[in-house]
Design a protein around this motif. Structure first.
Motif, PDB file in Angstrom:
ATOM      1  N   CYS A  76      -4.261  -0.999   8.648  1.00  0.00           N
ATOM      2  CA  CYS A  76      -4.266  -1.518   7.278  1.00  0.00           C
ATOM      3  C   CYS A  76      -5.671  -1.525   6.681  1.00  0.00           C
ATOM      4  O   CYS A  76      -5.859  -1.163   5.514  1.00  0.00           O
ATOM      5  CB  CYS A  76      -3.678  -2.926   7.251  1.00  0.00           C
ATOM      6  N   LEU A  79      -6.596   1.985   5.656  1.00  0.00           N
ATOM      7  CA  LEU A  79      -5.883   2.439   4.460  1.00  0.00           C
ATOM      8  C   LEU A  79      -6.369   1.728   3.190  1.00  0.00           C
ATOM      9  O   LEU A  79      -6.304   2.297   2.105  1.00  0.00           O
ATOM     10  CB  LEU A  79      -4.374   2.209   4.638  1.00  0.00           C
ATOM     11  N   LEU A  80      -6.846   0.516   3.344  1.00  0.00           N
ATOM     12  CA  LEU A  80      -7.301  -0.241   2.185  1.00  0.00           C
ATOM     13  C   LEU A  80      -8.741   0.079   1.797  1.00  0.00           C
ATOM     14  O   LEU A  80      -9.209  -0.362   0.749  1.00  0.00           O
ATOM     15  CB  LEU A  80      -7.182  -1.745   2.459  1.00  0.00           C
ATOM     16  N   THR A  83      -9.205   2.070  -1.570  1.00  0.00           N
ATOM     17  CA  THR A  83      -7.991   2.280  -2.353  1.00  0.00           C
ATOM     18  C   THR A  83      -7.034   1.107  -2.194  1.00  0.00           C
ATOM     19  O   THR A  83      -6.523   0.891  -1.092  1.00  0.00           O
ATOM     20  CB  THR A  83      -7.263   3.564  -1.910  1.00  0.00           C
ATOM     21  N   ARG A  85      -3.613  -0.862  -2.112  1.00  0.00           N
ATOM     22  CA  ARG A  85      -2.251  -0.412  -1.801  1.00  0.00           C
ATOM     23  C   ARG A  85      -1.304  -1.611  -1.852  1.00  0.00           C
ATOM     24  O   ARG A  85      -1.715  -2.748  -1.672  1.00  0.00           O
ATOM     25  CB  ARG A  85      -2.191   0.250  -0.416  1.00  0.00           C
ATOM     26  N   THR A  86      -0.034  -1.309  -2.094  1.00  0.00           N
ATOM     27  CA  THR A  86       0.962  -2.366  -2.124  1.00  0.00           C
ATOM     28  C   THR A  86       1.400  -2.714  -0.704  1.00  0.00           C
ATOM     29  O   THR A  86       1.153  -1.979   0.249  1.00  0.00           O
ATOM     30  CB  THR A  86       2.204  -1.928  -2.915  1.00  0.00           C
ATOM     31  N   GLN A  89       3.662  -0.008   0.702  1.00  0.00           N
ATOM     32  CA  GLN A  89       2.952   1.185   1.156  1.00  0.00           C
ATOM     33  C   GLN A  89       2.371   0.987   2.551  1.00  0.00           C
ATOM     34  O   GLN A  89       2.450   1.869   3.404  1.00  0.00           O
ATOM     35  CB  GLN A  89       1.831   1.533   0.169  1.00  0.00           C
ATOM     36  N   ASP A 119       0.018  -7.408  -4.842  1.00  0.00           N
ATOM     37  CA  ASP A 119       0.825  -6.470  -5.624  1.00  0.00           C
ATOM     38  C   ASP A 119       0.689  -6.693  -7.131  1.00  0.00           C
ATOM     39  O   ASP A 119       0.764  -5.739  -7.912  1.00  0.00           O
ATOM     40  CB  ASP A 119       2.298  -6.569  -5.216  1.00  0.00           C
ATOM     41  N   LYS A 148       6.354   2.584  -5.559  1.00  0.00           N
ATOM     42  CA  LYS A 148       5.345   1.990  -4.678  1.00  0.00           C
ATOM     43  C   LYS A 148       5.783   0.636  -4.132  1.00  0.00           C
ATOM     44  O   LYS A 148       5.013  -0.051  -3.463  1.00  0.00           O
ATOM     45  CB  LYS A 148       4.006   1.875  -5.415  1.00  0.00           C
TER      46      LYS A 148
END
Length: 230
Positions: A76, A79-80, A83, A85-86, A89, A119, A148
């Motif tokens: 996580c 990925l964060l 960017t 992300r929800t 995602q 979110d 998303k």
């Protein structure tokens, strides 16, 4: 019983605050550290490293945590990076990497608690960026946010920030930029091309027709009969 992982600021990649102790470097003389970097200690460490050949130690050296919660946390955070992300995602990414559901839920819930997953903020930023950057209207923005995994109530609140007058002004700007490339075509073809462009960006038929008609009139086109839906 599911083991609960204790979290701290540094666990979540937080920057150490004022007064925190930096990672020791070779030659440090702080309490309990000087002996760790001595010559004899280095030989013993290298000897132990050469003698250890178990698969678990090999994986640890490569930085591959075996704890699924730790794996989920690291995925996580990667990925964060850079960017937003929800939650959906990130949940999909963890499922794809075969992280157990309990571990994924623990990490995702904790990230929500500390604000790393938001979110509502994601939806607000998405609407702002995609409307001003790509000229997307409400309907297109709703479709994108649904894919998303954003909750419907959150989507409604985010797209509700778009003022109808602002949306129509954006449609006019889009038509103005596209208008020149349609010159030389017959009137009906220009209408279809311009209105189709607006429709793909989520603008309603009524608004699209009105905006295109006004743009064509400004160029001297005869727009009689263009009140019918295209």
């Amino acid at each position: 019983m599911t083991r609960r992982t204790e979290w701290s600021g540094t666990d979540l990649g937080a920057v150490p605050g004022p007064g925190s102790t930096a990672e020791p470097t070779e030659g440090s003389t702080g309490p309990g550290r000087g002996a760790g970097f001595g010559e004899g200690s280095g030989r013993r460490s290298r000897s132990r490293s050469r003698s250890s050949g178990s698969p678990s130690s090999s994986r640890a050296e490569k930085g591959e945590p075996q704890d699924p919660v730790e794996q989920a946390r690291n995925i996580c955070l990667r990925l964060l990076t850079g960017t937003p992300r929800t939650r959906k995602q990130l949940a999909d990414a963890l499922r794809k990497r075969e992280i157990p559901d309990e571990a994924a839920e623990e990490v995702l819930s904790r990230f929500v608690d500390v604000g790393l997953i938001d979110d509502a903020a994601f939806a607000d930023a998405w609407v702002e960026s995609r409307h001003h950057g790509r000229g997307l209207a409400r309907r297109a923005l709703v479709r994108e946010l649904r894919t998303k995994g954003v909750d419907s109530a959150v989507i409604d609140e985010a797209v509700g920030q778009l003022d109808p007058e602002q949306e129509e002004e954006t449609a006019r700007e889009l038509v103005a930029r596209k208008l020149r490339s349609t010159r030389g075509l017959d009137r009906d073809k220009r209408l279809r091309r311009l209105a189709g462009m607006l429709a793909r960006k989520g603008y309603g038929e009524g608004m699209a027709l009105r905006v295109v008609r006004q743009a064509l009139e400004a160029e001297g086109e005869d727009t009689e009969g263009l009140d019918e839906p295209f």
